[in-house]
Design a protein around this motif. Structure first.
Motif, mmCIF file in Angstrom:
data_model
loop_
_atom_site.group_PDB
_atom_site.id
_atom_site.type_symbol
_atom_site.label_atom_id
_atom_site.label_comp_id
_atom_site.label_asym_id
_atom_site.label_seq_id
_atom_site.Cartn_x
_atom_site.Cartn_y
_atom_site.Cartn_z
ATOM 1 N N MET A 132 0.820 -1.211 0.000
ATOM 2 C CA MET A 132 0.000 0.000 0.000
ATOM 3 C C MET A 132 0.859 1.269 0.000
ATOM 4 S SD MET A 132 -2.745 -1.181 2.853
ATOM 5 C CE MET A 132 -4.415 -0.882 2.304
ATOM 6 N N THR A 191 2.513 2.481 2.517
ATOM 7 C CA THR A 191 2.226 3.229 3.740
ATOM 8 C C THR A 191 3.068 2.661 4.875
ATOM 9 O OG1 THR A 191 0.448 1.758 4.428
ATOM 10 C CG2 THR A 191 -0.180 3.612 3.035
ATOM 11 N N ASP A 198 0.017 2.947 9.978
ATOM 12 C CA ASP A 198 -1.118 3.670 9.413
ATOM 13 C C ASP A 198 -2.386 2.825 9.522
ATOM 14 O OD1 ASP A 198 0.348 5.895 8.776
ATOM 15 O OD2 ASP A 198 0.681 5.316 6.688
ATOM 16 N N PRO A 199 -3.547 3.467 9.559
ATOM 17 C CA PRO A 199 -4.796 2.709 9.737
ATOM 18 C C PRO A 199 -5.150 1.793 8.575
ATOM 19 C CG PRO A 199 -5.254 5.066 9.505
ATOM 20 C CD PRO A 199 -3.769 4.909 9.558
ATOM 21 N N GLU A 200 -4.778 2.172 7.349
ATOM 22 C CA GLU A 200 -5.181 1.362 6.194
ATOM 23 C C GLU A 200 -4.615 -0.053 6.222
ATOM 24 O OE1 GLU A 200 -5.442 5.687 5.068
ATOM 25 O OE2 GLU A 200 -3.914 4.433 6.003
ATOM 26 N N PRO A 201 -3.313 -0.248 6.397
ATOM 27 C CA PRO A 201 -2.833 -1.629 6.441
ATOM 28 C C PRO A 201 -3.311 -2.382 7.676
ATOM 29 C CG PRO A 201 -1.019 -0.110 6.834
ATOM 30 C CD PRO A 201 -2.204 0.707 6.431
ATOM 31 N N ILE A 219 -6.334 -2.052 9.178
ATOM 32 C CA ILE A 219 -7.709 -2.512 8.968
ATOM 33 C C ILE A 219 -7.747 -3.574 7.871
ATOM 34 C CG2 ILE A 219 -8.475 -0.773 7.289
ATOM 35 C CD1 ILE A 219 -10.500 -2.141 10.256
ATOM 36 N N ALA A 220 -6.853 -3.463 6.887
ATOM 37 C CA ALA A 220 -6.788 -4.499 5.850
ATOM 38 C C ALA A 220 -6.385 -5.836 6.467
ATOM 39 C CB ALA A 220 -5.807 -4.094 4.749
ATOM 40 N N THR A 265 -9.257 -7.229 8.450
ATOM 41 C CA THR A 265 -10.271 -7.735 7.523
ATOM 42 C C THR A 265 -9.891 -9.120 7.004
ATOM 43 O OG1 THR A 265 -10.867 -5.505 6.881
ATOM 44 C CG2 THR A 265 -11.450 -7.254 5.348
#
Length: 96
Positions: A7, A9, A13-16, A18-19, A22
């Protein structure tokens, strides 16, 4: 770490994060579905189809969001609305 690199990032960071959460959730759904469908009454192809369908349902929820559960759970339109559960009326608050 791998997700963050893909990603581009930071792992913090929140994106990896939450991925990763998930993906763990989908893996958990698959594992539970296997336990449900490994009942000795199904053939391997039937088990595969049933588990795949369960995981796809979970993934669809991730793709479309909680509003895709219309008819299963209260939605924004029902926040604070009285709900009758057979015993009493109660207010429902759903964070969406």
């Amino acid at each position: 770490m791998v997700l963050a690199q893909r990603m581009r990032t930071s792992p913090d960071d929140p994106e990896p994060q939450i991925a990763a959460t998930t993906l763990r959730g989908l893996w958990s759904s698959q594992f539970k579905s296997l336990g449900k469908h490994l009942d000795g009454a199904r053939t391997p192809p039937q088990i595969h189809r049933a588990v795949t369908a369960d995981v796809r349902r979970a993934a669809k929820l991730l793709d479309t969001g909680p509003t895709s559960c219309e008819g299963i759970a209260p939605t924004r339109a029902h926040i604070g609305s009285p709900v009758h559960d057979g015993r009493r009326h109660r207010a429902v608050v759903v964070l969406v």
